[in-house]
Design an enzyme around this catalytic site. Sequence first.
Site, PDB file in Angstrom:
ATOM      1  N   THR A  12      32.409   9.218  19.913  1.00 24.32           N
ATOM      2  CA  THR A  12      31.368  10.096  19.365  1.00 24.32           C
ATOM      3  C   THR A  12      31.871  11.515  19.130  1.00 24.32           C
ATOM      4  OG1 THR A  12      29.627   8.782  20.364  1.00 24.32           O
ATOM      5  CG2 THR A  12      29.050  11.034  19.855  1.00 24.32           C
ATOM      6  N   SER A  54      34.748   3.477  21.053  1.00 26.83           N
ATOM      7  CA  SER A  54      35.472   2.910  22.201  1.00 26.83           C
ATOM      8  C   SER A  54      35.153   1.446  22.511  1.00 26.83           C
ATOM      9  CB  SER A  54      35.340   3.796  23.432  1.00 26.83           C
ATOM     10  OG  SER A  54      34.073   3.717  24.021  1.00 26.83           O
ATOM     11  N   THR A  87      32.783   7.408  25.119  1.00 27.46           N
ATOM     12  CA  THR A  87      32.330   7.345  26.514  1.00 27.46           C
ATOM     13  C   THR A  87      32.107   5.907  27.005  1.00 27.46           C
ATOM     14  OG1 THR A  87      30.042   7.592  25.806  1.00 27.46           O
ATOM     15  CG2 THR A  87      31.210   9.605  26.446  1.00 27.46           C
ATOM     16  N   ASP A  88      31.808   4.972  26.059  1.00 25.85           N
ATOM     17  CA  ASP A  88      31.416   3.614  26.469  1.00 25.85           C
ATOM     18  C   ASP A  88      32.453   2.915  27.356  1.00 25.85           C
ATOM     19  OD1 ASP A  88      29.171   4.015  24.977  1.00 25.85           O
ATOM     20  OD2 ASP A  88      29.644   2.558  23.401  1.00 25.85           O
TER      21      ASP A  88
HETATM   22  N1  ASP Z   1      29.674   4.513  21.301  1.00 27.40           N
HETATM   23  C1  ASP Z   1      30.473   5.698  21.502  1.00 27.40           C
HETATM   24  C2  ASP Z   1      31.881   5.298  21.914  1.00 27.40           C
HETATM   25  O1  ASP Z   1      32.086   4.947  23.059  1.00 27.40           O
HETATM   26  C3  ASP Z   1      29.836   6.528  22.546  1.00 27.40           C
HETATM   27  C4  ASP Z   1      30.513   7.819  22.835  1.00 27.40           C
HETATM   28  O2  ASP Z   1      31.618   8.109  22.472  1.00 27.40           O
HETATM   29  O3  ASP Z   1      29.852   8.615  23.516  1.00 27.40           O
HETATM   30  O4  ASP Z   1      32.760   5.365  21.109  1.00 27.40           O
END
Ligand code: ASP
Length: 330
Positions: A12, A54, A87-88
């Site tokens: 993100t 991710s 973050t995932d």
């Molecule tokens: N869906 C995103 C990822 O993990 C969430 C994020 O980056 O916060 O790439």
Amino acid sequence: MKKVVIVTTGGTIAMTKTHDGVVPFAGGNSLITQIPKLGDIAQIEHVEFSNVPSPYMSPSMMWHLSRLVQEIVERDDVDGVVITHGTDTLEETSYFLDLTVKTEKPIVFTAAMRNINELGTDGPRNVLSSVKVAVSDSAKGMGVMVCLNDEIHAAREVTKTYTSNVATFDSPGYGPLGIVDEDAVIFFRKPLLRMHIDVEGIEERVALVKTFTGDDGRILREVKRLGYKGVVLEGFGRGNVPPDVADVVGEVAKEIPVVLTSRCFKGRVLDVYGYKGGGADLVKRGVILGQEVSAQKARIKLMIVLGKTGDREEIRKYFETTRMRGELQI
Ligand code: ASP
């Protein structure tokens, strides 16, 4: 001035909102290095590894990222590394690197919950704080860290706890290693149970199966047929499963390593319960206790350990590192 290499992988932090929803875009990663004040803290070099959400991160990508970061930290002109990531699955990739990259230099993972064009985006602030950690002398020897929302966590302990909030990363049962407070990087403690595993490659075919009430073990049994070379079984509480699953654990453990973890996010699994399906019964059937790591992290560890040995009792030594039930505690 110290030098920090920022390795970008996507997430993100490098996405923007379109009519289809939030998506990666070309150049998203380079915006990360153009944050004001970054140049006042360190000399920055940018290396783009990938630009993916991710959930697209695979074990093979983690391995290649690990080798890239190993090369970077071995350079004399580099003092620390910051890695941006979605973050995932950040907790998996950061733990992978914690186990496989050998260095005393700070390696800091960071990310964003809000995309680059969102009001109150957290990406730039998180990168700035992470670079502060990467140049801090007190961060040396702390292993791979995760820095978001001005908290510093150990890769081995941290997990994403909230689907949407910027205060999503936490280390249940441990707390943060430290904080970034304005320009100060303050550590409260050291991660004491870290491990380095020296491997030339990994075994990617490791599955993760979560048990459930009423489970008859059919899903776990399929794992071997599907060609997996190891499996992490997420049980209940202290490390217990329904009775029918216990029989299947015995069958599967004869052929491939089965590492038992818990759906609880605090505490260790242990050979306490002797009823059919209890932890003590499962150990007799050949299970390896994952101890305090989560199921997703036990899977990362098993992929790496299988790169070293296929022997169940050798594998056990990498997981059951602290006292077992019945052993003398001094
Ligand atoms: N869906 C995103 C990822 O993990 C969430 C994020 O980056 O916060 O790439």
